[in-house]
Design a protein around this motif. Structure first.
Motif, short mmCIF file in Angstrom:
data_model
loop_
_atom_site.label_atom_id
_atom_site.label_comp_id
_atom_site.label_asym_id
_atom_site.label_seq_id
_atom_site.Cartn_x
_atom_site.Cartn_y
_atom_site.Cartn_z
N ASP A 59 7.61 93.69 39.35
CA ASP A 59 8.73 93.42 38.45
C ASP A 59 9.92 92.84 39.23
N GLY A 60 10.18 93.37 40.41
CA GLY A 60 11.28 92.87 41.23
C GLY A 60 11.02 91.45 41.74
N LEU A 61 9.75 91.17 42.10
CA LEU A 61 9.39 89.82 42.56
C LEU A 61 9.53 88.81 41.42
N ILE A 62 9.11 89.21 40.21
CA ILE A 62 9.27 88.33 39.05
C ILE A 62 10.75 87.97 38.89
N ASP A 63 11.61 88.99 38.98
CA ASP A 63 13.05 88.77 38.83
C ASP A 63 13.56 87.79 39.87
N ALA A 64 13.14 87.96 41.13
CA ALA A 64 13.60 87.06 42.20
C ALA A 64 13.11 85.64 41.97
N LYS A 68 15.13 81.94 40.79
CA LYS A 68 15.02 80.68 41.53
C LYS A 68 14.46 79.56 40.66
N GLY A 69 14.28 79.84 39.37
CA GLY A 69 13.79 78.82 38.45
C GLY A 69 12.30 78.60 38.52
N LYS A 70 11.54 79.57 39.04
CA LYS A 70 10.09 79.44 39.19
C LYS A 70 9.36 80.01 37.97
N THR A 71 8.15 79.49 37.75
CA THR A 71 7.27 80.05 36.72
C THR A 71 6.27 80.99 37.40
N VAL A 72 5.94 82.08 36.72
CA VAL A 72 5.14 83.15 37.34
C VAL A 72 4.02 83.59 36.40
N GLY A 73 2.80 83.62 36.91
CA GLY A 73 1.69 84.21 36.19
C GLY A 73 1.31 85.51 36.87
N VAL A 74 1.14 86.57 36.10
CA VAL A 74 0.88 87.90 36.66
C VAL A 74 -0.39 88.47 36.06
N LEU A 75 -1.29 88.93 36.93
CA LEU A 75 -2.48 89.66 36.50
C LEU A 75 -2.36 91.09 37.01
N CYS A 76 -2.33 92.05 36.09
CA CYS A 76 -2.24 93.47 36.45
C CYS A 76 -3.57 94.13 36.14
N VAL A 77 -4.26 94.57 37.17
CA VAL A 77 -5.58 95.19 36.98
C VAL A 77 -5.40 96.69 36.89
N ASP A 78 -5.75 97.25 35.72
CA ASP A 78 -5.58 98.67 35.44
C ASP A 78 -6.92 99.40 35.49
N PRO A 79 -6.89 100.74 35.65
CA PRO A 79 -8.12 101.51 35.48
C PRO A 79 -8.68 101.29 34.09
N SER A 80 -10.00 101.42 33.96
CA SER A 80 -10.66 101.21 32.68
C SER A 80 -10.71 102.47 31.85
N ASN A 100 9.09 88.05 26.47
CA ASN A 100 9.31 86.78 25.78
C ASN A 100 9.93 85.72 26.67
N HIS A 101 9.90 85.95 27.97
CA HIS A 101 10.50 84.97 28.87
C HIS A 101 9.60 83.74 28.99
N PRO A 102 10.14 82.54 28.82
CA PRO A 102 9.29 81.34 28.82
C PRO A 102 8.67 81.01 30.16
N ASN A 103 9.20 81.57 31.25
CA ASN A 103 8.68 81.26 32.58
C ASN A 103 7.72 82.31 33.13
N VAL A 104 7.40 83.31 32.31
CA VAL A 104 6.57 84.43 32.80
C VAL A 104 5.40 84.67 31.85
N TYR A 136 3.83 80.45 40.98
CA TYR A 136 3.29 81.59 41.74
C TYR A 136 2.35 82.37 40.83
N ILE A 137 1.31 82.96 41.43
CA ILE A 137 0.44 83.90 40.72
C ILE A 137 0.45 85.22 41.49
N LEU A 138 0.80 86.30 40.80
CA LEU A 138 0.83 87.64 41.39
C LEU A 138 -0.33 88.45 40.83
N ILE A 139 -1.06 89.13 41.70
CA ILE A 139 -2.17 89.98 41.26
C ILE A 139 -1.95 91.38 41.79
N GLU A 140 -1.79 92.33 40.88
CA GLU A 140 -1.62 93.73 41.27
C GLU A 140 -2.93 94.47 41.05
N THR A 141 -3.44 95.11 42.10
CA THR A 141 -4.71 95.82 41.97
C THR A 141 -4.48 97.23 41.43
#
Length: 306
Positions: A59-64, A68-80, A100-104, A136-141
């Motif tokens: 969440d903090g990295l998305i904010d940073a 900076k005007g960057k677009t961010v794709g995030v994949l959060c892998v949760d337990p099943s 609802n942020h257009p860059n996330v 940027y693409i962020l992947i949280e395991t």
């Protein structure tokens, strides 16, 4: 011919991900239609033990990045969920500022029993995300601990998140997890003895520096207060610039992905429950021999890549 057109452009991203994740008819055509030389997009893996604050850090990295005007794709892998194999925790709840942020773009995926803390289709889904041209693409395991080294075969930069009280966890981490880290983040560093923990971690990591061309950075953050995010992002960019110009690493990364994809394809007809039922019928026979039993499966894959 597939019922689906072959270009990712014709799909909305969530639908494209669902098609690939659930192996809907035509998903292979979709994957083959992806660009062979996509834009260089940093894939940042965020891993570490449960409770370290990985989601808060993301969440903090998305904010940073957004600042900076960057677009961010995030994949959060949760337990099943044990009932429907769907994502159990839903990290998007913890990142609701970005709904609802257009860059996330944020997507929760289920681990579906994968021991490596990742979704079984994570490689393919990440490549679909790359085709959407995020900056940027962020992947949280999922945070399963010692088995998380799978992320190293996927991410350009691997960030391992720990907390000051995690001394025992660090001591018991496998060498593999220690060595895959490009960056260690000591989160919640406003807690007592955090500075001492950082120094001890740096000493523990010193032998691993010999196997890496770059020093493994150890940073302190307080993700809940967005402290240390800009410094972390700067270090991520530095490590990525080095990684993207390292041809040997790029080839290793592609080979690791190819190995995982080929392994999944060869194993797709092997069902664990069927194996259990079959062996249950045979194992009471004193003549049952495990290695003779699996020989029929080994011989069924006669194509060998040399």
């Amino acid at each position: 011919m597939s019922n689906y057109q072959l270009s990712i452009i014709n799909y909305q991203l969530p639908r494209a991900i669902s098609i690939v994740e659930n192996e809907v008819e035509g998903f292979e055509d979709l994957l083959r239609s992806l660009p062979s030389s996509p834009k260089e997009i940093p894939v940042i893996g965020i891993t570490g033990p449960p409770g370290a604050g990985k989601s808060t850090l993301v969440d903090g990295l998305i904010d940073a990045l957004v600042n900076k005007g960057k677009t961010v794709g995030v994949l959060c892998v949760d337990p099943s969920s044990p009932f429907n194999l769907g994502a159990l925790l839903g990290d998007r709840v913890r990142m609701n500022n970005w709904y609802n942020h257009p860059n996330v773009f944020i997507r929760s995926l289920a681990s579906r029993g994968s021991l490596g803390g990742l979704n079984p289709k994570i490689i393919e889904i990440t490549d679909v995300m790359k085709a959407a041209n995020f900056d940027y693409i962020l992947i949280e395991t999922v945070g399963v601990g010692q088995s998380e080294i799978e992320i190293a075969g996927l991410a350009d930069v691997t960030v391992v998140v720990v907390v000051p009280e995690g001394g025992d966890e660090i001591q018991t981490m496998k060498a593999g997890l220690m060595e895959i880290a490009d960056i260690f983040v000591v989160n919640k560093s406003d807690r007592p003895d955090a500075a001492k923990f950082v120094k001890n971690l740096q000493l523990m990591l010193a032998p691993a520096f010999q196997h890496k061309q770059q020093e493994i950075k150890v940073l302190s953050t307080v993700a809940s207060e967005k402290k240390g995010m800009d410094e972390l992002l700067n270090v991520i960019d530095t490590v990525y610039t080095h990684a993207v110009n390292n041809i040997e690493r790029k080839c290793w990364l592609l080979a690791e992905k190819a190995y995982q994809l080929i392994s999944k394809e060869r194993m797709k007809d092997i069902d664990r429950n069927n194996l259990y039922n079959d062996i249950q019928k045979l194992c009471t026979d004193s003549s049952f021999h495990l290695y003779q039993y699996i020989e029929k499966y080994n011989h069924s894959s006669s194509n060998t890549i040399c």
